[in-house]
Write a protein that holds these residues in place. Structure first.
Motif, PDB file in Angstrom:
ATOM      1  N   LEU A   5      36.063  42.554  22.957  1.00  9.25           N
ATOM      2  CA  LEU A   5      37.119  41.857  22.230  1.00  9.25           C
ATOM      3  C   LEU A   5      37.980  42.883  21.526  1.00  9.25           C
ATOM      4  CD1 LEU A   5      35.065  38.968  20.631  1.00  9.25           C
ATOM      5  CD2 LEU A   5      36.576  38.845  22.597  1.00  9.25           C
ATOM      6  N   THR A   6      39.257  42.730  21.670  1.00 11.15           N
ATOM      7  CA  THR A   6      40.159  43.615  20.955  1.00 11.15           C
ATOM      8  C   THR A   6      40.582  42.917  19.676  1.00 11.15           C
ATOM      9  OG1 THR A   6      42.044  42.742  22.153  1.00 11.15           O
ATOM     10  CG2 THR A   6      40.991  44.706  23.048  1.00 11.15           C
ATOM     11  N   PRO A   7      40.416  43.579  18.540  1.00  9.81           N
ATOM     12  CA  PRO A   7      40.801  42.926  17.290  1.00  9.81           C
ATOM     13  C   PRO A   7      42.328  42.793  17.206  1.00  9.81           C
ATOM     14  CG  PRO A   7      40.126  45.180  16.884  1.00  9.81           C
ATOM     15  CD  PRO A   7      39.897  44.906  18.342  1.00  9.81           C
ATOM     16  N   THR A   8      42.746  41.628  16.794  1.00  7.05           N
ATOM     17  CA  THR A   8      44.184  41.418  16.616  1.00  7.05           C
ATOM     18  C   THR A   8      44.506  41.714  15.157  1.00  7.05           C
ATOM     19  OG1 THR A   8      43.843  39.104  16.118  1.00  7.05           O
ATOM     20  CG2 THR A   8      44.316  39.664  18.404  1.00  7.05           C
ATOM     21  N   SER A   9      45.404  42.623  14.950  1.00  8.58           N
ATOM     22  CA  SER A   9      45.762  42.968  13.576  1.00  8.58           C
ATOM     23  C   SER A   9      46.931  42.099  13.138  1.00  8.58           C
ATOM     24  CB  SER A   9      46.107  44.446  13.468  1.00  8.58           C
ATOM     25  OG  SER A   9      47.226  44.735  14.273  1.00  8.58           O
ATOM     26  N   ARG A  10      46.804  41.604  11.933  1.00  5.00           N
ATOM     27  CA  ARG A  10      47.872  40.775  11.370  1.00  5.00           C
ATOM     28  C   ARG A  10      48.665  41.609  10.388  1.00  5.00           C
ATOM     29  NH1 ARG A  10      44.278  35.801   9.431  1.00  5.00           N
ATOM     30  NH2 ARG A  10      45.676  36.042   7.666  1.00  5.00           N
ATOM     31  N   ARG A  11      49.882  41.210  10.151  1.00  5.18           N
ATOM     32  CA  ARG A  11      50.723  41.893   9.175  1.00  5.18           C
ATOM     33  C   ARG A  11      50.220  41.591   7.771  1.00  5.18           C
ATOM     34  NH1 ARG A  11      53.909  45.574  11.766  1.00  5.18           N
ATOM     35  NH2 ARG A  11      54.726  44.639  13.638  1.00  5.18           N
TER      36      ARG A  11
END
Length: 87
Positions: A5-11
């Motif tokens: 799983l690739t972590p999704t970075s949020r602003r």
């Protein structure tokens, strides 16, 4: 094939706790500007000392100096009344 799983970075602004941390100091800054406005535009008028002197002449012991009034409260004795020299 590997399942990673690739972590999704949020602003940064999408996190709610960031706005809670920013809101505290922001409220204080806005309140300080409101307080400055009220202090600058809501000034009391400057009263003339001549009016106070003429009002105090007829008041008798009601406007006794602070030390005399304090002593009266502590001892129960009235300060001596000043008698005006009448012609």
């Amino acid at each position: 094939m590997s399942n990673t799983l690739t972590p999704t970075s949020r602003r940064w602004w999408s996190y709610g706790h960031v706005w809670m941390v920013i809101a505290g100091p922001l409220v204080v800054v806005v309140a300080s500007f409101v307080t400055f406005y009220l202090a600058a535009h809501g000034q009391d008028p400057v009263m003339s000392t001549q009016e106070q002197i003429s009002d105090a002449k007829g008041a008798g012991n009601a406007l006794a100096p602070a030390i005399q009034a304090r002593n009266h409260a502590a001892t129960g004795e009235l300060p001596p009344a000043k008698t005006a020299n009448k012609p």
